[in-house]
Enzyme design. Structure first.
Site, mmCIF file in Angstrom:
data_model
loop_
_atom_site.group_PDB
_atom_site.id
_atom_site.type_symbol
_atom_site.label_atom_id
_atom_site.label_comp_id
_atom_site.label_asym_id
_atom_site.label_seq_id
_atom_site.Cartn_x
_atom_site.Cartn_y
_atom_site.Cartn_z
ATOM 1 N N GLY A 28 0.821 -1.211 0.000
ATOM 2 C CA GLY A 28 0.000 0.000 0.000
ATOM 3 C C GLY A 28 0.849 1.253 0.000
ATOM 4 O O GLY A 28 2.018 1.223 -0.400
ATOM 5 N N ALA A 29 0.246 2.391 0.443
ATOM 6 C CA ALA A 29 0.903 3.712 0.334
ATOM 7 C C ALA A 29 1.370 3.887 -1.111
ATOM 8 O O ALA A 29 2.535 4.223 -1.373
ATOM 9 C CB ALA A 29 2.051 3.844 1.333
ATOM 10 N N HIS A 31 2.215 4.876 -4.891
ATOM 11 C CA HIS A 31 2.705 6.088 -5.567
ATOM 12 C C HIS A 31 2.840 5.780 -7.057
ATOM 13 O O HIS A 31 2.488 4.673 -7.504
ATOM 14 C CB HIS A 31 4.028 6.541 -4.935
ATOM 15 C CG HIS A 31 5.044 5.435 -4.811
ATOM 16 N ND1 HIS A 31 5.655 4.851 -5.898
ATOM 17 C CD2 HIS A 31 5.521 4.784 -3.722
ATOM 18 C CE1 HIS A 31 6.488 3.922 -5.490
ATOM 19 N NE2 HIS A 31 6.413 3.841 -4.164
ATOM 20 N N HIS A 34 4.254 2.459 -8.173
ATOM 21 C CA HIS A 34 3.321 1.318 -8.140
ATOM 22 C C HIS A 34 2.387 1.349 -9.344
ATOM 23 O O HIS A 34 2.066 0.307 -9.924
ATOM 24 C CB HIS A 34 2.466 1.362 -6.866
ATOM 25 C CG HIS A 34 3.217 1.092 -5.605
ATOM 26 N ND1 HIS A 34 3.402 2.053 -4.632
ATOM 27 C CD2 HIS A 34 3.821 -0.022 -5.136
ATOM 28 C CE1 HIS A 34 4.079 1.531 -3.616
ATOM 29 N NE2 HIS A 34 4.346 0.285 -3.901
ATOM 30 N N GLN A 152 15.542 -7.830 -3.585
ATOM 31 C CA GLN A 152 14.239 -8.491 -3.390
ATOM 32 C C GLN A 152 13.780 -9.148 -4.686
ATOM 33 O O GLN A 152 13.359 -10.311 -4.707
ATOM 34 C CB GLN A 152 13.218 -7.451 -2.924
ATOM 35 C CG GLN A 152 11.774 -7.930 -2.968
ATOM 36 C CD GLN A 152 10.806 -6.912 -2.389
ATOM 37 O OE1 GLN A 152 10.727 -6.765 -1.185
ATOM 38 N NE2 GLN A 152 10.040 -6.235 -3.220
ATOM 39 N N ARG A 186 8.402 5.271 1.539
ATOM 40 C CA ARG A 186 9.064 5.878 2.705
ATOM 41 C C ARG A 186 9.588 7.284 2.417
ATOM 42 O O ARG A 186 10.013 7.970 3.340
ATOM 43 C CB ARG A 186 10.195 4.979 3.192
ATOM 44 C CG ARG A 186 9.674 3.685 3.841
ATOM 45 C CD ARG A 186 10.814 2.905 4.474
ATOM 46 N NE ARG A 186 10.344 1.800 5.293
ATOM 47 C CZ ARG A 186 10.331 0.517 4.905
ATOM 48 N NH1 ARG A 186 10.744 0.183 3.698
ATOM 49 N NH2 ARG A 186 9.897 -0.422 5.730
HETATM 50 O O1 PAF Z 1 8.144 -4.512 -1.992
HETATM 51 C C1 PAF Z 1 7.188 -4.598 -1.180
HETATM 52 O O2 PAF Z 1 6.310 -3.739 -1.132
HETATM 53 C C2 PAF Z 1 7.106 -5.793 -0.244
HETATM 54 O O3 PAF Z 1 8.373 -6.204 0.164
HETATM 55 C C3 PAF Z 1 6.305 -6.977 -0.849
HETATM 56 C C4 PAF Z 1 7.011 -7.560 -2.064
HETATM 57 C C5 PAF Z 1 4.906 -6.520 -1.221
HETATM 58 C C6 PAF Z 1 6.191 -8.100 0.196
HETATM 59 O O4 PAF Z 1 5.543 -7.660 1.351
#
Ligand code: PAF
Length: 277
Positions: A28-29, A31, A34, A152, A186
């Site tokens: 969420g949050a 921007h 996303h 990630q 953030r």
């Molecule tokens: O990148 C993120 O927002 C988080 O690490 C994810 C991949 C949604 C997992 O909670």
């Protein structure tokens, strides 16, 4: 503009999805970064699902789990803008039916212990575990993640392949502010003067990349000089190959940085070509 359908359980999801499924996992949050992920995902499948879940297990005690911005109504508007069909917003009980200390979780392996993992030893276990659960609950054909969190993305790709999850993992280029700062939920923690300084993180990466032909030592020196000039001490500034292994002269490489500017830790990375043979 009709909004997405909001569902909270596996049963509601199953009833609502049809055909092929693309998933954009988020906390969420939302921007513009996303929104780009959603727009990238939109043509990849018949049903586009965005998950919104602030995952407790990827935050260590003392990190910003409680303070993490929660902006659900605005998030739904961003999803509508991008043509999202379904927002999956589960509760903690749906995601962790046996509690947060359940016995099974996903070990990120050695690549989960370097860079971010060296600073946040439990982080990637939490990320991979929740992403594996989201894959299980949503059943996507394809899942889209941003390159901003490059480690990630690399680990999720590895997990999908090595655990044979049958999900295609797609990475999307980082969306940036005008001064190069990578968009992040953030960034809203930054005070005005810190926001000005934060652009130096990407400037440092660009300076490093511009020295690529001179080799790895020059790349790191050029990037560090920009950080020093702005009084930014990175948690790490490292050069790797595209798979986070040792960089190879004459090949593509990644320069990755994390630094605290005021309250938030900011992450960024850049691809570059390394000189040498
Ligand atoms: O990148 C993120 O927002 C988080 O690490 C994810 C991949 C949604 C997992 O909670």
């Amino acid at each position: 503009m009709t909004g997405p359908l909001v569902v909270r359980t596996r049963e509601e999801l199953r009833a609502a999805t049809e055909g092929t499924i693309a998933l954009v996992p988020t906390m969420g949050a939302l921007h513009d970064g996303h929104v780009q992920l959603m727009k990238h995902a939109r043509p990849l499948a018949q049903t586009l699902v965005v998950s919104i879940f602030v995952n407790p297990t990827q935050f260590a005690p003392g990190e910003d789990f409680d303070a993490y911005p929660r902006t659900f109504d605005a998030d739904l508007e961003r999803c509508a803008e991008a043509g999202v069909d379904i927002v999956f917003a589960p509760t903690v009980d749906v995601m962790y039916p046996d509690g947060l200390d359940a016995t099974v979780s996903v070990d990120a392996g050695p690549l989960g212990q370097i860079l971010e993992g060296a600073q946040r030893p439990t982080h990637f276990r939490g990320v991979l575990t929740v992403v594996a659960k989201l894959f299980g609950l949503v059943g996507p054909d394809v899942a889209v993640f941003g390159e901003k969190d490059y480690q990630q993305l690399t680990l999720i790709r590895l997990m999908a392949r090595e655990l044979c999850l049958g999900v295609e993992v797609v990475g999307c280029p980082t969306v940036r502010e005008a001064d190069g700062l990578a968009m992040s939920s953030r960034n809203r923690y930054l005070e005005a003067d810190e926001r000005q300084l934060a652009g130096a993180i990407n400037a440092a990466l660009r300076a490093g990349a511009a020295s690529g032909r001179e080799g790895g030592t020059a790349v790191l020196a050029a990037a560090r000089a920009v950080l020093d000039e702005h009084g930014i001490t990175p948690d790490y500034l490292e050069l790797t190959d595209p798979d986070l292994a040792e960089p190879v002269p004459g090949r593509e490489a990644r320069l990755l940085v994390a630094a605290r500017v005021g309250r938030p830790r900011l992450l960024d990375n850049i691809a570059l070509n390394l000189g040498g043979n």
